[in-house]
Design an enzyme around this catalytic site. Structure first.
Site, PDB file in Angstrom:
ATOM      1  N   TYR A   1       1.414  -1.725  -2.514  1.00 26.81           N
ATOM      2  CA  TYR A   1       2.584  -1.097  -1.883  1.00 26.81           C
ATOM      3  C   TYR A   1       2.747   0.341  -2.391  1.00 26.81           C
ATOM      4  O   TYR A   1       2.942   1.275  -1.596  1.00 26.81           O
ATOM      5  CB  TYR A   1       3.840  -1.916  -2.180  1.00 26.81           C
TER       6      TYR A   1
ATOM      7  N   SER B   1       8.736   5.960  -0.340  1.00 29.11           N
ATOM      8  CA  SER B   1       9.522   5.151  -1.286  1.00 29.11           C
ATOM      9  C   SER B   1       9.420   5.779  -2.661  1.00 29.11           C
ATOM     10  O   SER B   1       8.436   6.466  -2.964  1.00 29.11           O
ATOM     11  CB  SER B   1       8.955   3.729  -1.358  1.00 29.11           C
TER      12      SER B   1
HETATM   13  P1  NDP Z   1      13.349  -3.980   6.867  1.00 27.76           P
HETATM   14  O1  NDP Z   1      12.441  -5.104   6.473  1.00 27.76           O
HETATM   15  O2  NDP Z   1      14.812  -4.156   6.778  1.00 27.76           O
HETATM   16  O3  NDP Z   1      12.992  -3.478   8.356  1.00 27.76           O
HETATM   17  C1  NDP Z   1      11.663  -3.214   8.676  1.00 27.76           C
HETATM   18  C2  NDP Z   1      11.582  -2.632  10.054  1.00 27.76           C
HETATM   19  O4  NDP Z   1      10.208  -2.314  10.322  1.00 27.76           O
HETATM   20  C3  NDP Z   1      12.028  -3.599  11.132  1.00 27.76           C
HETATM   21  O5  NDP Z   1      12.639  -2.893  12.170  1.00 27.76           O
HETATM   22  C4  NDP Z   1      10.693  -4.202  11.579  1.00 27.76           C
HETATM   23  O6  NDP Z   1      10.686  -4.673  12.916  1.00 27.76           O
HETATM   24  C5  NDP Z   1       9.790  -3.012  11.474  1.00 27.76           C
HETATM   25  N1  NDP Z   1       8.402  -3.425  11.361  1.00 27.76           N
HETATM   26  C6  NDP Z   1       7.819  -4.167  10.394  1.00 27.76           C
HETATM   27  N2  NDP Z   1       6.527  -4.387  10.684  1.00 27.76           N
HETATM   28  C7  NDP Z   1       6.297  -3.763  11.862  1.00 27.76           C
HETATM   29  C8  NDP Z   1       5.166  -3.630  12.699  1.00 27.76           C
HETATM   30  N3  NDP Z   1       3.989  -4.204  12.396  1.00 27.76           N
HETATM   31  N4  NDP Z   1       5.300  -2.925  13.847  1.00 27.76           N
HETATM   32  C9  NDP Z   1       6.486  -2.361  14.200  1.00 27.76           C
HETATM   33  N5  NDP Z   1       7.591  -2.458  13.451  1.00 27.76           N
HETATM   34  C10 NDP Z   1       7.495  -3.159  12.301  1.00 27.76           C
HETATM   35  O7  NDP Z   1      12.862  -2.775   5.951  1.00 27.76           O
HETATM   36  P2  NDP Z   1      13.669  -1.482   5.431  1.00 27.76           P
HETATM   37  O8  NDP Z   1      14.573  -0.977   6.455  1.00 27.76           O
HETATM   38  O9  NDP Z   1      14.171  -1.816   4.091  1.00 27.76           O
HETATM   39  O10 NDP Z   1      12.448  -0.492   5.243  1.00 27.76           O
HETATM   40  C11 NDP Z   1      12.205   0.609   6.116  1.00 27.76           C
HETATM   41  C12 NDP Z   1      11.234   1.535   5.434  1.00 27.76           C
HETATM   42  O11 NDP Z   1      11.813   1.985   4.208  1.00 27.76           O
HETATM   43  C13 NDP Z   1       9.901   0.876   5.050  1.00 27.76           C
HETATM   44  O12 NDP Z   1       8.863   1.794   5.258  1.00 27.76           O
HETATM   45  C14 NDP Z   1      10.086   0.578   3.574  1.00 27.76           C
HETATM   46  O13 NDP Z   1       8.853   0.501   2.905  1.00 27.76           O
HETATM   47  C15 NDP Z   1      10.917   1.751   3.139  1.00 27.76           C
HETATM   48  N6  NDP Z   1      11.667   1.568   1.919  1.00 27.76           N
HETATM   49  C16 NDP Z   1      12.601   0.561   1.807  1.00 27.76           C
HETATM   50  C17 NDP Z   1      13.312   0.423   0.623  1.00 27.76           C
HETATM   51  C18 NDP Z   1      14.309  -0.664   0.416  1.00 27.76           C
HETATM   52  O14 NDP Z   1      14.721  -0.863  -0.752  1.00 27.76           O
HETATM   53  N7  NDP Z   1      14.760  -1.363   1.433  1.00 27.76           N
HETATM   54  C19 NDP Z   1      13.101   1.341  -0.530  1.00 27.76           C
HETATM   55  C20 NDP Z   1      12.112   2.346  -0.272  1.00 27.76           C
HETATM   56  C21 NDP Z   1      11.440   2.456   0.897  1.00 27.76           C
HETATM   57  P3  NDP Z   1      11.000  -6.223  13.258  1.00 27.76           P
HETATM   58  O15 NDP Z   1      12.481  -6.372  13.095  1.00 27.76           O
HETATM   59  O16 NDP Z   1      10.580  -6.385  14.667  1.00 27.76           O
HETATM   60  O17 NDP Z   1      10.258  -7.047  12.269  1.00 27.76           O
END
Ligand code: NDP
Length: 250
Positions: free
Chosen positions: A159, A145
């Site tokens: 974070y 990020s």
């Molecule tokens: P979302 O919250 O939209 O999606 C998160 C995803 O991660 C879901 O598929 C969720 O699965 C999965 N997940 C969460 N916890 C677990 C776990 N314990 N085990 C397995 N899977 C898990 O997040 P984003 O798509 O926004 O984020 C994706 C990545 O990008 C993250 O690493 C985030 O930190 C990073 N990021 C996001 C930004 C943003 O602005 N959105 C900016 C910068 C970085 P489930 O649906 O089953 O919960």
């Protein structure tokens, strides 16, 4: 069809956290371009099923694996199950992540441990599990990020720490894997429209005010960078963190 269509014909991929958001966009992109894609998720059974169905309806191959990134055995099983079901593992993308905010005064140690486990430890375990099975030309990509480079807001210490950790981890992994012809890269998205940044979030206006492009990114825009790094074109790119943020850090 773009000239890059089917860049991943005969390739296999595992995307952690692929049921929603950025991970789901990466699953779709890799599948559209020909990869057979496995992805993990923790809770969203229906979304995972729907994603598999939509990829299959388009003639692609996808496999959903329920595997909690907090649990080492789940991650190891996700890697072995990918190889069993798809025959190999060429591309590993660690996208599963959680966002916890709060001042150190009231941020619980349990929340710290959970975020560290999902955002950092899981990526290391996945790379370790992939290590014996990934062949030359393999690709490991993590989703960090912009918070790994700049904290900007109070309440982001834990974070930001998890995302800064990825910058160091992928450098080391890149060196470990270099002689095996496997690249390791980190993507640093800026604020992106997903469930993590819902449209009704109270802080959204102030974030958009900090975006030179005047909007959040889309998950597909992050997936474009992941697809590039996963492709043969990126064979000389390794050990680096790549910012995709609409100028947020500029
Ligand atoms: P979302 O919250 O939209 O999606 C998160 C995803 O991660 C879901 O598929 C969720 O699965 C999965 N997940 C969460 N916890 C677990 C776990 N314990 N085990 C397995 N899977 C898990 O997040 P984003 O798509 O926004 O984020 C994706 C990545 O990008 C993250 O690493 C985030 O930190 C990073 N990021 C996001 C930004 C943003 O602005 N959105 C900016 C910068 C970085 P489930 O649906 O089953 O919960």
């Amino acid at each position: 069809m773009s000239t890059h269509s089917k860049r991943f014909e005969n390739k296999t991929a595992l995307v952690t956290g692929g049921s929603r958001g950025i991970g789901a966009a990466i699953v779709r992109r890799l599948a559209q371009e020909g990869a057979a894609v496995a992805f993990t998720y923790a809770a969203s059974d229906e979304k995972a099923k729907a994603l598999v169905a939509s990829i299959e309806a388009d003639g692609g191959r996808a496999v959903a694996i329920k595997a909690d990134s907090k649990n080492a055995a789940d991650i190891q099983r996700a890697v072995s199950s990918t190889v069993e079901q798809l025959g190999s593992l060429n591309i590993l993308v660690n996208s599963a992540g959680i966002l916890g905010l709060g001042s150190v005064d009231d941020f619980s140690i349990e929340a710290f441990d959970e975020m560290y486990a999902v955002n950092v430890r899981a990526a290391f375990i996945a790379a370790k599990a992939a290590s014996p099975v990934m062949e030359r030309g393999g690709r490991i990509i993590t989703i960090g990020s912009v918070a790994g480079s700049q904290s900007r807001f109070p309440g982001s210490s834990a974070y930001s720490m998890t995302k800064a950790a990825m910058v160091g981890m992928i450098r080391g992994l890149a060196l470990d894997f270099a002689s095996r012809g496997i690249t390791v890269n980190n993507i640093q998205p800026g604020p992106t429209a997903t469930d993590m940044n819902p449209a009704d979030a109270p802080y959204l206006d102030s974030i958009i005010g900090l975006m030179p492009v005047g909007r959040l990114g889309t998950a597909d825009e992050i997936a474009s960078m992941a697809a590039y790094l996963a492709s043969d074109e990126a064979s000389f790119v390794t050990g680096a963190s790549h910012t995709v943020d609409g100028g947020y850090l500029a």
